[in-house]
Motif scaffolding. Structure first.
Motif, mmCIF file in Angstrom:
data_model
loop_
_atom_site.group_PDB
_atom_site.id
_atom_site.type_symbol
_atom_site.label_atom_id
_atom_site.label_comp_id
_atom_site.label_asym_id
_atom_site.label_seq_id
_atom_site.Cartn_x
_atom_site.Cartn_y
_atom_site.Cartn_z
ATOM 1 N N ALA A 267 -4.099 -8.878 -0.887
ATOM 2 C CA ALA A 267 -4.285 -8.409 0.310
ATOM 3 C C ALA A 267 -3.005 -8.157 1.150
ATOM 4 O O ALA A 267 -3.044 -7.076 1.893
ATOM 5 C CB ALA A 267 -5.086 -9.831 0.963
ATOM 6 N N ALA A 268 -2.109 -9.017 0.921
ATOM 7 C CA ALA A 268 -0.830 -8.734 1.988
ATOM 8 C C ALA A 268 0.012 -7.363 1.363
ATOM 9 O O ALA A 268 0.078 -6.596 2.378
ATOM 10 C CB ALA A 268 0.228 -9.878 1.798
ATOM 11 N N GLU A 269 -0.246 -7.088 0.087
ATOM 12 C CA GLU A 269 0.520 -6.021 -0.204
ATOM 13 C C GLU A 269 -0.323 -4.727 0.274
ATOM 14 O O GLU A 269 0.224 -3.722 0.697
ATOM 15 C CB GLU A 269 0.550 -5.904 -1.723
ATOM 16 N N LYS A 270 -1.493 -4.796 0.189
ATOM 17 C CA LYS A 270 -2.370 -3.733 0.628
ATOM 18 C C LYS A 270 -2.369 -3.305 2.056
ATOM 19 O O LYS A 270 -2.241 -2.237 2.550
ATOM 20 C CB LYS A 270 -3.711 -3.744 -0.002
ATOM 21 N N VAL A 271 -2.480 -4.471 2.975
ATOM 22 C CA VAL A 271 -2.469 -4.149 4.405
ATOM 23 C C VAL A 271 -1.068 -3.945 4.870
ATOM 24 O O VAL A 271 -0.822 -3.219 6.164
ATOM 25 C CB VAL A 271 -3.203 -5.342 5.118
ATOM 26 N N THR A 272 -0.179 -3.991 4.232
ATOM 27 C CA THR A 272 1.316 -3.716 4.857
ATOM 28 C C THR A 272 1.853 -2.758 4.241
ATOM 29 O O THR A 272 2.884 -2.072 4.663
ATOM 30 C CB THR A 272 2.167 -5.059 4.364
ATOM 31 N N GLY A 273 1.268 -1.833 3.092
ATOM 32 C CA GLY A 273 1.499 -0.838 2.770
ATOM 33 C C GLY A 273 2.593 -0.995 1.517
ATOM 34 O O GLY A 273 3.228 0.024 1.065
#
Length: 754
Positions: free
Chosen positions: A13-19
């Motif tokens: 989740a964090a990787e995807k929402v932060t780019g």
């Protein structure tokens, strides 16, 4: 907090929402060149000559590769009927272009712009051949065969002079005697259409030859080991020399089940010795990958006054397109789905898939289930109307029960919950059951539920003429590969620590294409090992990690990988108890075997197990424009056990909206073998304002006897009943049955005029 059953944040989740997540298109390698794939641009022709000399002489060009450069110029997931590159100097099959997006050359250059410029300099002399776009015309005795050559065909003998790739017949009982018993017979012809996957990430990837001599390919996909096998076959290399890595995958829905750029990337890197990258445009992606199968289904069902469905006769024809892809497997699913989850004593079903010069058809969420169930559920709703029986009550009188014998002459796998699922959806949708009348919809006075069907202020203000209706549909869907495929999934687990287990590492390379599989892997391992999920590391990166996990398809990944991880974790725990520190164990899960259809009567044990779904659609139809808005969609799903309830809800909501796109607006148009809708600006997919006003996920947990911790696969089920539920709701609103998808405003408006 238990690991399984908790709505934990996704592992990515964090990787995807932060780019920060790395997709294949984000990767640049030192010294890389750019690859441009040249499409044929014509749907059917013989290549008489190809001149690439001007392209090779252009600035920055590293290489121009043609069919003569491919060691084994064939590939295909089920059968190798497609050339890697069409052209001369290879095989007779490769000299023919059968699809406008057939690959005819590869240009490798120092920059993307140079590769594109050189591609335009390639001159091809084509001899036009007849273009066949209608599967019924393709079956005519005088139709030219599109594949008059032999290739490995896994279904016995194939007639190279016929465009029918495969035909099945399924019979049980005496269908003519069944119709003789019927008080009502309903006949219809249904048409479903092609659908574009419209995933966010277009085809993109890089490939390079590593110092150890292995060719590594990094690109989005759904099954690393199958991609590795097809790359190795085409290049004539051992599989051990190919490494496939996925990275982050921006959606798939079946659209990455078949090879797209993997082989050509590996070929270009191997032939040039340079790292090679390609990123397709959206137009290239839409034109260049397969679509959902269009089907024509002729249906005839009979029922008695006491509400028994006594006979069903179905004839299914699917447009395979130019190459097989997964058409034969989709056909196998549609064959059974066309009868719905009903015990019908007399059935006769014929199903075939036919080559044309259209875009190849292949895997798409539901995999034949949406097309087959659309016809089956529309027939049930029409029978209910003709018999004067409530549609839920008619279903309840005919639905499968535990232990029922299928028309394939095999018992239904244990764990049938279709009746419980239908009841849950019906009750949420305003149906009531009493011993005297059975199931019936509650009247306004009886139903005190708040309903989104109340007029909205915007509609009142504009004085638009609105009709409202409610529809019901249900379905089943196979979990796992079927019809004799040797299904399996590999995993390993390591446990670390001294006096107690402090952490674990699991290896399982099943693809996470957005469905949250890797998060489920971690939660299942944590549950079995008694750890917190954050104590579990998940290794999923490439084919070097472990053996094949199989495809992220067939609603199988959590079910199969969960069983493999559970088995490996239990073995590792046993080793731990035997003082092996750290402990490591491997496990290959092999579910119970299935068997292929008998080509003459359909006898088989077709599927490992099933999932079940039922839905209620409440719609508004604008009587002046034909626009349909889904106000409310109730989707009841038996998931066995919800690994992550929030993610299950997301799958239900996403499946419903995606299916609404297929049912109401998405229409991939082809004309004379060419894609007309080549852009997302002209191919409409649902936006936020098109989604239902309310989606109500109903999660039921009846453990599957074969599932890990009772888990069932469920990602495809919410898609399948949407179209027939909406079709029934439109009929409830305006009194018209519409048997052709999609239900565009024009289609509905024309029905209103009739």
């Amino acid at each position: 907090m238990r690991a399984v059953g908790s709505s934990l944040p996704r592992i990515d989740a964090a990787e995807k929402v932060t780019g920060a997540g790395v997709y294949a298109g984000d990767i640049d390698l030192p010294g890389q060149a750019w690859l441009k794939v040249v499409f044929a641009g014509t749907p059917h022709a013989r290549i008489r000559a190809m001149d690439v000399s001007a392209a090779r002489a252009m600035p920055g060009v590293v290489a121009v590769l043609t069919a003569a450069d491919v060691p084994v110029n064939e590939y295909g997931l089920i059968m190798p009927d497609q050339p890697v590159l069409c052209g001369l100097g290879s095989t007779p099959q490769a000299e023919i272009v059968r699809w406008e997006a057939d690959h005819v050359a590869l240009v490798v250059a120092e920059s993307e712009a140079q590769a594109e410029a050189a591609a335009k300099a390639i001159v091809i002399d084509y001899e036009p051949l007849p273009v066949i776009t209608d599967p019924f015309a393709a079956m005519a005795p005088d139709a030219p065969p599109l594949h008059p050559y032999s290739f490995r065909y896994p279904y016995g003998e194939r007639d190279p002079h016929s465009n029918v790739l495969l035909e099945y017949t399924l019979t049980d009982g005496d269908v003519e005697a069944g119709f003789a018993q019927a008080d009502v017979v309903v006949e219809s012809v249904y048409h479903t259409h092609a659908q574009e996957h419209a995933y966010l990430q277009p085809e993109a990837g890089v490939a390079w030859v590593r110092p150890d001599g292995c060719i590594e390919v990094i690109c989005p996909g759904q099954w690393m080991h199958e991609e590795r096998e097809q790359i190795a076959h085409a290049l004539g290399l051992p599989q051990e020399q190919i490494v496939v890595r996925h990275g982050a995958v921006g959606g798939a829905f079946g659209g990455r089940e078949d090879i797209s750029i993997q082989i050509v990337l590996a070929l270009a890197a191997w032939k040039t010795g340079r790292p090679v990258k390609t990123v397709w445009s959206r137009e290239e992606s839409i034109v260049g990958h397969h679509k959902r199968h269009p089907y024509t289904i002729k249906a005839k069902w009979g029922g008695t006054r006491d509400g028994k469905i006594v006979a069903a006769q179905m004839d299914l024809t699917s447009d395979c397109g130019a190459y097989a892809y997964t058409s034969t497997k989709v056909l196998g699913n549609a064959l059974l789905a066309a009868l719905g989850p009903y015990k019908i004593p007399n059935v006769h079903v014929v199903a075939r898939t036919v080559y044309t010069n259209n875009t190849p058809s292949g895997a798409f969420r539901g995999f034949g289930g949406p097309q087959g169930h659309f016809a089956a559920e529309m027939q049930v709703n029409k029978l209910a109307e003709a018999l004067g029986i409530d549609p839920v009550e008619l279903r309840m009188r005919n639905l499968w029960r535990e232990g029922v014998i299928l028309p394939t002459k095999s018992p239904l796998p244990a764990g049938c919950t279709i009746r419980e699922v239908v009841a849950a959806a019906a009750e949420r949708g305003g149906w009531r059951h009493d011993s005297g009348q059975g199931w019936r919809r509650a009247t306004d006075g009886e139903d005190d539920r708040p309903s989104p069907l109340a007029p909205r202020p915007s509609l009142q203000a504009t004085q638009r003429r609105i009709a409202r209706g409610v529809g019901f549909a249900c379905c089943f869907k196979n979990v796992g590969f079927s019809l004799g495929f040797p299904e399996h999934c590999s995993a390993w687990v390591e446990v670390h620590g001294d006096s107690e287990i402090e952490r674990a590492v699991i290896g399982c390379v099943g693809a996470d294409v957005g469905q949250g599989a890797h998060s489920a892997f971690r939660q299942i391992a944590a549950e079995v090992l008694g750890l917190a999920p954050e104590q579990v590391e998940v290794r999923t990166e490439s084919t070097e990690v472990t053996g094949s996990s199989g495809s992220a398809s067939a609603s199988r990944m959590t079910f199969m990988a969960g069983n493999a991880i559970k088995g490996a974790a239990e073995r590792a725990l046993q080793e731990w108890q035997n003082e092996e520190r750290p402990a490591r164990a491997e496990f290959v899960f092999r579910p119970r075997p299935t068997t292929a259809y008998d080509r003459q009567n359909g006898a088989a044990d077709p599927n490992v197990t099933y999932g079940y779904c039922a839905q209620v659609a409440e719609v508004e139809v604008d009587l002046d424009t034909g626009h349909v808005h889904v106000m409310r969609m109730i989707s009841a799903n038996d998931v066995g056990r919800a690994v992550n309830p929030q993610q299950v809800e997301g799958q239900i909501e996403g499946g419903v909206v995606q299916a609404m796109g297929w049912a109401l607006m998405e229409k991939y148009v082809q004309r004379n073998g060419r894609a007309v809708t080549q852009h997302l600006s002209t191919y409409l997919i649902p936006g936020v304002l098109d989604a239902p006003t309310v989606i109500e996920p109903v999660i039921l947990e009846f453990p599957d006897p074969q599932g890990p911790l009772g888990i069932r696969g469920m990602a495809e089920m919410p898609f399948i009943p949407v179209a027939p539920a909406i079709g029934a709701a439109i009929h409830d609103a305006i009194g018209c049955w519409i048997d052709e998808l999609p239900y565009t405003p024009e289609q509905v408006w024309r029905a209103l005029q009739r």
